[in-house]
Write an enzyme that holds these catalytic residues in place. Structure first.
Site, PDB file in Angstrom:
ATOM      1  N   GLU A  25      22.713 -28.128 -10.898  1.00  0.00           N
ATOM      2  CA  GLU A  25      23.018 -27.644  -9.545  1.00  0.00           C
ATOM      3  C   GLU A  25      24.010 -28.564  -8.847  1.00  0.00           C
ATOM      4  OE1 GLU A  25      19.199 -26.658  -7.477  1.00  0.00           O
ATOM      5  OE2 GLU A  25      18.427 -26.905  -9.497  1.00  0.00           O
ATOM      6  N   LYS A  68       7.062 -26.344 -10.911  1.00  0.00           N
ATOM      7  CA  LYS A  68       8.533 -26.283 -10.960  1.00  0.00           C
ATOM      8  C   LYS A  68       9.145 -27.316 -11.886  1.00  0.00           C
ATOM      9  CE  LYS A  68      10.938 -24.312  -8.324  1.00  0.00           C
ATOM     10  NZ  LYS A  68      11.256 -24.086  -6.926  1.00  0.00           N
ATOM     11  N   SER A  94       8.926 -30.389  -7.978  1.00  0.00           N
ATOM     12  CA  SER A  94       8.910 -30.054  -6.557  1.00  0.00           C
ATOM     13  C   SER A  94       7.774 -30.842  -5.911  1.00  0.00           C
ATOM     14  CB  SER A  94       8.680 -28.552  -6.397  1.00  0.00           C
ATOM     15  OG  SER A  94       8.026 -28.287  -5.176  1.00  0.00           O
ATOM     16  N   HIS A 130      29.199  -8.467 -16.218  1.00  0.00           N
ATOM     17  CA  HIS A 130      28.564  -8.141 -14.918  1.00  0.00           C
ATOM     18  C   HIS A 130      27.146  -8.693 -14.840  1.00  0.00           C
ATOM     19  CE1 HIS A 130      31.784  -5.068 -14.459  1.00  0.00           C
ATOM     20  NE2 HIS A 130      31.569  -4.890 -15.754  1.00  0.00           N
TER      21      HIS A 130
END
Ligand code: ARG
Length: 474
Positions: free
Chosen positions: A296, A289, A283, A162
């Site tokens: 992704e 970042k 970024s 979970h």
């Protein structure tokens, strides 16, 4: 690409008008099926050689056809070949060029053959090659995962259910779970490769041919195990491509799950792993970042492959036997899926090779949330002879106590523990550390460093055995 010209009239003997422009556009597949040029030439060479061997065409015609096809192969690989939309597809483009090059003998190549068995053969060869490429890339990915797993056989991290910390595990064990998944992807592709490796060539349009062909000969020349037994099935099924897409979809699903974990592990809140500059992007506005874009994108591209599977299943679902032009829609789905799968496998292999774990972050996270509570319950069961359900209950009370005292389970004083259950002894502390927890899970397939090292060794030998059995043809 060349637009309309009179070449379009090649097979239009009974027609007097040329195709409408839009008809030509919807009908043509040359924009994508030129990818199968090499397979189509291989199929034609095998067919022509068989025709000559059976004295259906002369040895001289065969020599001319072979010479012409070899020249076309060169023209295509060097990028000089001019593809024409008017010639509809790769098969007609090549045949028309052959006609330009060698004249009359070119017209004999299509004896005892139809574009229906021709396209089924070329496409099968292409899908077989796609299997071989994917198999090789999966093998490389597994190899990279084994390296990382071996180096991290005793690196402790939290295991989740979970997405909540559940029990401490080793990072190596986590990675080996993916080795199992990709290992099944490997054998799944091997299975479908073996099943699809039969030759449709010689099925002709749908019913076979009256010429005395030798289907076993052309099958063997193309590396197929044998000719397909039913000419209608041979020209009209595309289950081999669907199986490839299903196997590719599963492999992408596994890649996507691993990609998702890399995204999580890379987030500053986790910071379990790091990727170098080579595998991260910045970024444009937030200088701090470090984005794991490849992970992704792998996650995102999975939809293309599962979409292709559904797309081709839908194309095929209500087609009466045998060939219908709908089936021309088999290729773009399959080509796109193969390209995507191969790119994603390579990218994942690169990321795994680049990935550096941050063991202190993993260890710190593994020790939180009373991750050794199960070890405590097991100890109560084993050492005090308590039924597991009761041990679970007692452990629950100890967890609550630790929360109240704001400490970890191994930070609870013995006195406090004894107030919950009088028979608990000092020995309990030996099972409460995360290190002892993972070490103790030494059951077959468990997370202990010993099991992980054993599995890495087993997989190395297994992979060698598996891959030595593959037999790509050209
Ligand atoms: N371009 C076609 C395809 O991709 C070749 C088969 C054409 N056969 C036919 N009878 N029209 O499927």
């Amino acid at each position: 690409m060349q637009e309309t010209n009179d070449k379009g009239m090649l097979i239009r003997g009974r027609f007097t008008q040329r195709l409408a422009r839009v008809m030509e556009r919807i009908n043509a597949s040359i924009g994508f099926d030129q990818k199968m040029a090499m397979q189509d030439i291989a199929g034609s060479l095998a067919h022509a050689e068989m025709l000559a061997g059976q004295h259906i065409i002369s040895a001289e015609d065969f020599a001319a056809i072979r010479g012409g096809l070899e020249q076309i192969r060169e023209e295509i690989s060097e990028g000089h070949f001019e593809f024409s939309v008017a010639l509809e597809d790769i098969h007609m483009n090549i045949e028309s060029r052959l006609n330009e090059l060698i004249g009359a003998p070119a017209g004999r190549l299509h004896t005892a053959r139809s574009r229906n068995d021709q396209v089924a053969t070329s496409f099968r060869l292409w899908v077989r090659d796609a299997h071989d490429r994917a198999l090789e890339l999966i093998k490389e990915l597994i190899g990279e995962l084994l390296e990382l797993a071996e180096r991290n056989s005793s690196t402790i991290m939290p295991g989740f259910t979970h997405l909540q910390s559940a029990q401490p595990i080793t990072f190596g064990h986590h990675l080996m779970a993916y080795v199992e998944m990709f290992g099944r992807d490997y054998t799944r592709l091997r299975d479908s490769r073996a099943r699809m490796n039969e030759s449709p060539l010689g099925a002709a349009a749908l019913a076979g041919t009256s010429f005395p062909i030798d289907r076993a000969f052309s099958a063997k020349a193309l590396g197929f195990a044998k000719p397909m037994h039913n000419s209608m099935d041979a020209v009209s099924d595309r289950d081999f491509a669907i199986e490839y897409l299903a196997a590719a979809s599963l492999a992408m699903t596994h890649l996507s799950r691993l990609a998702e974990e890399i995204v999580l592990w890379m987030s500053p809140q986790f910071r379990f792993v790091q990727l170098s500059d080579a595998w991260t992007t910045g970024s444009s506005i937030m200088p701090q970042k470090r984005n794991p874009d490849a992970a992704e994108l792998i996650r995102g591209k999975t939809g293309r492959v599962t979409g292709s599977l559904l797309g081709l299943l839908t194309v095929m679902k209500a087609l009466p036997l045998t060939f219908s032009k709908d089936m021309q829609e088999d290729k773009e789905h399959t080509f796109d899926a193969a390209e995507t799968l191969e790119l994603c496998l390579e990218a994942m292999t690169g990321m795994i090779g680049d990935l550096t774990p941050v063991p202190e972050r993993m260890l710190a996270a593994a020790g939180t949330s009373h991750a050794t509570a199960t070890d405590l319950a097991d100890w109560l069961t084993r050492e005090l002879g308590m039924p597991f359900r009761e041990a679970h209950h007692v452990t629950g009370r100890l967890v609550r106590l630790a929360d109240e005292l704001n400490c970890s389970l191994d930070g609870l004083p013995l006195k406090a523990m004894r107030e919950v259950h009088s028979q608990i002894t000092e020995a309990v502390y030996t099972v409460l550390s995360v290190e002892s927890s993972v070490k103790s899970r030494n059951s077959l397939g468990g997370t202990s460093p010993e099991q992980v090292r054993g599995e890495v060794a087993r997989w190395r030998a297994h992979l060698q055995l598996l891959t030595s059995q593959v037999n790509p043809v050209y």
